[in-house]
Design a protein around this motif. Structure first.
Motif, mmCIF file in Angstrom:
data_model
loop_
_atom_site.group_PDB
_atom_site.id
_atom_site.type_symbol
_atom_site.label_atom_id
_atom_site.label_comp_id
_atom_site.label_asym_id
_atom_site.label_seq_id
_atom_site.Cartn_x
_atom_site.Cartn_y
_atom_site.Cartn_z
ATOM 1 N N GLY A 197 0.744 -1.263 0.079
ATOM 2 C CA GLY A 197 -0.032 0.017 -0.125
ATOM 3 C C GLY A 197 0.894 1.314 0.030
ATOM 4 O O GLY A 197 0.434 2.306 0.574
ATOM 5 N N GLY A 198 1.986 1.229 -0.683
ATOM 6 C CA GLY A 198 2.777 2.236 -0.763
ATOM 7 C C GLY A 198 3.669 2.680 0.275
ATOM 8 O O GLY A 198 4.353 3.587 0.472
ATOM 9 N N GLU A 199 3.686 1.697 1.311
ATOM 10 C CA GLU A 199 4.551 1.786 2.436
ATOM 11 C C GLU A 199 4.601 3.152 3.032
ATOM 12 O O GLU A 199 5.712 3.409 3.556
ATOM 13 C CB GLU A 199 5.973 1.594 1.927
ATOM 14 N N CYS A 200 3.421 3.737 3.505
ATOM 15 C CA CYS A 200 3.416 4.935 3.802
ATOM 16 C C CYS A 200 3.446 5.222 5.579
ATOM 17 O O CYS A 200 2.874 6.215 5.883
ATOM 18 C CB CYS A 200 2.276 5.823 3.074
ATOM 19 N N HIS A 201 3.462 3.898 6.030
ATOM 20 C CA HIS A 201 2.972 3.725 7.171
ATOM 21 C C HIS A 201 3.788 2.448 8.092
ATOM 22 O O HIS A 201 4.073 1.717 7.311
ATOM 23 C CB HIS A 201 1.532 3.817 7.696
ATOM 24 N N LEU A 202 3.972 2.602 9.015
ATOM 25 C CA LEU A 202 4.384 1.189 10.143
ATOM 26 C C LEU A 202 3.003 0.555 10.348
ATOM 27 O O LEU A 202 1.971 0.963 10.850
ATOM 28 C CB LEU A 202 4.936 1.592 11.168
ATOM 29 N N ASP A 203 3.098 -0.822 10.191
ATOM 30 C CA ASP A 203 1.711 -1.638 10.783
ATOM 31 C C ASP A 203 2.518 -2.570 11.851
ATOM 32 O O ASP A 203 3.566 -2.542 11.965
ATOM 33 C CB ASP A 203 1.082 -2.217 9.647
ATOM 34 N N ALA A 204 1.652 -3.060 12.405
ATOM 35 C CA ALA A 204 1.751 -4.198 13.776
ATOM 36 C C ALA A 204 2.947 -5.076 12.995
ATOM 37 O O ALA A 204 3.860 -5.401 13.928
ATOM 38 C CB ALA A 204 0.506 -4.935 14.196
ATOM 39 N N ASN A 205 2.897 -5.495 11.938
ATOM 40 C CA ASN A 205 3.637 -6.650 11.699
ATOM 41 C C ASN A 205 5.206 -6.089 11.349
ATOM 42 O O ASN A 205 6.224 -6.688 11.625
ATOM 43 C CB ASN A 205 3.112 -7.419 10.264
ATOM 44 N N MET A 206 5.335 -4.849 10.754
ATOM 45 C CA MET A 206 6.450 -4.224 10.506
ATOM 46 C C MET A 206 7.299 -3.994 11.963
ATOM 47 O O MET A 206 8.359 -4.274 11.943
ATOM 48 C CB MET A 206 6.401 -2.963 9.946
ATOM 49 N N VAL A 207 6.527 -3.726 12.847
ATOM 50 C CA VAL A 207 7.081 -3.293 14.052
ATOM 51 C C VAL A 207 7.406 -4.672 14.951
ATOM 52 O O VAL A 207 8.630 -4.913 15.473
ATOM 53 C CB VAL A 207 5.853 -2.509 15.142
ATOM 54 N N ARG A 208 6.543 -5.542 14.500
ATOM 55 C CA ARG A 208 6.805 -6.910 15.010
ATOM 56 C C ARG A 208 8.195 -7.438 14.501
ATOM 57 O O ARG A 208 9.064 -8.046 15.231
ATOM 58 C CB ARG A 208 5.788 -8.081 14.636
ATOM 59 N N SER A 209 8.492 -7.262 13.280
ATOM 60 C CA SER A 209 9.890 -7.672 12.568
ATOM 61 C C SER A 209 10.971 -6.981 13.094
ATOM 62 O O SER A 209 12.092 -7.542 13.160
ATOM 63 C CB SER A 209 9.684 -7.589 11.145
ATOM 64 N N GLY A 210 10.837 -5.842 13.717
ATOM 65 C CA GLY A 210 11.814 -5.049 14.347
ATOM 66 C C GLY A 210 12.262 -5.504 15.773
ATOM 67 O O GLY A 210 13.383 -5.355 16.319
ATOM 68 N N LEU A 211 11.242 -6.099 16.426
ATOM 69 C CA LEU A 211 11.250 -6.326 17.880
ATOM 70 C C LEU A 211 12.346 -7.366 18.398
ATOM 71 O O LEU A 211 13.026 -7.044 19.428
ATOM 72 C CB LEU A 211 10.061 -6.758 18.472
ATOM 73 N N PRO A 212 12.771 -8.444 17.561
ATOM 74 C CA PRO A 212 13.981 -9.363 17.931
ATOM 75 C C PRO A 212 15.294 -8.506 18.231
ATOM 76 O O PRO A 212 16.076 -9.104 18.863
ATOM 77 C CB PRO A 212 13.942 -10.447 16.878
ATOM 78 N N GLU A 213 15.273 -7.182 17.627
ATOM 79 C CA GLU A 213 16.631 -6.604 17.675
ATOM 80 C C GLU A 213 16.757 -5.772 19.007
ATOM 81 O O GLU A 213 17.632 -5.015 19.322
ATOM 82 C CB GLU A 213 16.689 -5.536 16.508
ATOM 83 N N LEU A 214 15.325 -5.712 19.739
ATOM 84 C CA LEU A 214 15.557 -4.901 20.954
ATOM 85 C C LEU A 214 15.414 -5.492 22.051
ATOM 86 O O LEU A 214 14.312 -6.604 22.366
ATOM 87 C CB LEU A 214 14.234 -3.886 20.759
ATOM 88 N N PRO A 215 16.142 -5.279 23.010
ATOM 89 C CA PRO A 215 16.419 -5.977 24.426
ATOM 90 C C PRO A 215 15.030 -5.421 25.159
ATOM 91 O O PRO A 215 15.344 -4.600 26.227
ATOM 92 C CB PRO A 215 17.599 -5.522 25.017
ATOM 93 N N LEU A 216 13.862 -5.822 24.955
ATOM 94 C CA LEU A 216 12.744 -5.129 25.693
ATOM 95 C C LEU A 216 12.823 -4.982 27.013
ATOM 96 O O LEU A 216 12.417 -4.206 27.937
ATOM 97 C CB LEU A 216 11.472 -5.651 25.271
ATOM 98 N N SER A 217 13.138 -6.063 27.748
ATOM 99 C CA SER A 217 13.126 -6.061 29.157
ATOM 100 C C SER A 217 14.224 -5.089 29.577
ATOM 101 O O SER A 217 14.052 -4.898 31.038
ATOM 102 C CB SER A 217 13.482 -7.612 29.842
ATOM 103 N N GLU A 218 14.949 -4.456 28.946
ATOM 104 C CA GLU A 218 15.964 -3.473 29.409
ATOM 105 C C GLU A 218 15.621 -2.007 29.013
ATOM 106 O O GLU A 218 16.493 -1.063 29.141
ATOM 107 C CB GLU A 218 17.480 -3.779 28.953
#
Lengths: 229, 229
Positions: A97-118
């Protein structure tokens, strides 16, 4: 008519799927005790500049993390890398859809890179756009909109969903007020018309105006999220 | 992966259907001898203000028409109504995909309201957005992008499709240059990196800078389109 009806069903399906993924993200954030801000604005309203100041001021008080969304490039992530906080860049270019926004799946794809508990507070910098980002939940606790006064008074009425869904509006580039034909009272009237009484902080990344107030807002919200965990 | 593949097919289908409708629009414009500009920008970059000045200056020299695209409201159309040129407002609110752009079908829906054979140049003011409007042809002869220097230097790299597809860039709000930390040379370097040598006119709706040049550009293009008809 038929074409519109088909499109509507497709859209509803996309948004339903998104909501389910947003809820899954939300669960991860809750488990980690991470407060999540979805930061949205037009292109060039000043999100990244405000983030630079936020990281500069807050990184010793609060464990911050950033998820950067952009159609292309890692320019924003590069600007923030010097603060040495957990940071991930998601490029929306291969999306739908033109990649004009973040959706939940895109955010999900980035989460493994982030140490959320810290991470006490994660700031998601959305793609610059006043329409579609507002339609896609990503699992956030709050939506913070950055609005540059250079964009004119009328935008709350023209892009009501975005303004209506904001929990806080950072009214930015206030240092330029004296150089613009911008009627602040009229803008605030329009803002209240679509989102009565929504929180607002007048900011300028250039002069530092409002940054203490914004940082306190973020700190208090993150502390409260930790407390109820 | 499967989900992405399905989405990609849906998107390609949408764009194929759009191209066919854009071609049908184009045929109508050609038959009427109407030169069509698709005007695009971020929200608040100054499209409507530039249009006001264009109508003021040109309406006695050129038969102009306007198709206004907005998510909601008729605010822009109301601002332009005083010029008494053929004008139609298309609201994208019931459309697909967040209604963040005009597509060929939405433009087509507005055409019955416009006396094309009496219009030398039709200006289509797209929804304020740097992503999706660039993906949807609407049958235009030229794409004119309005870029406000308040948006920063880096946007050509971050939103390359929009800048690459522009035939002319109006570099707007030049009156604010002295009040900004904006590096004009760097911006122009980025612009040339994605669209080498693209036409550019430095404009300000406030001071009138560049408006003669822009109006001449439009007049010449429209005359040329008539001549080859």
């Amino acid at each position: 008519m038929h074409r519109t009806a088909v499109k509507k069903v497709v859209l509803e399906g996309v948004l339903d799927a998104n909501d389910a993924l947003a809820q899954a993200n939300r669960q991860k954030f809750d488990e980690a005790g991470t407060y999540v801000v979805n930061m949205m604005s037009s292109p060039g309203a000043g999100k990244t500049s405000l983030l630079e100041h936020t990281l500069e001021r807050m990184r010793r008080k609060l464990r911050l993390g950033v998820l950067e969304g952009d159609v292309q490039t890692t320019l924003d992530a590069d600007r923030l890398a010097r603060f040495h906080v957990p940071l991930v860049q998601v490029n929306t270019d291969p999306g739908f859809g033109g990649e004009c926004h973040l959706d939940a799946n895109m955010v999900r794809s980035g989460l493994p890179e982030l140490p959320l508990s810290e991470i006490d507070a994660l700031i998601i910098e959305n793609v610059g756009n006043l329409v579609c980002p507002a339609e896609f939940k990503v699992g956030e606790d709050a939506r913070v909109m950055v609005y540059a006064i250079t964009e004119g008074e009328d935008k709350p009425l023209k892009y009501p969903l975005m303004f209506r869904s904001a929990d806080l509006v950072l009214v930015n580039k206030m240092d330029l007020l004296e150089h613009l034909d911008f009627d602040l009272e009229q803008f605030l009237g329009y803002l209240d018309a679509v989102n009565p009484g929504v929180g607002r902080i007048f900011t300028s990344a250039r002069t530092g105006r409002g940054l203490d107030e914004w940082c306190s807002w973020l700190e208090n919200r993150a502390a409260r999220a930790r407390a109820v965990q």
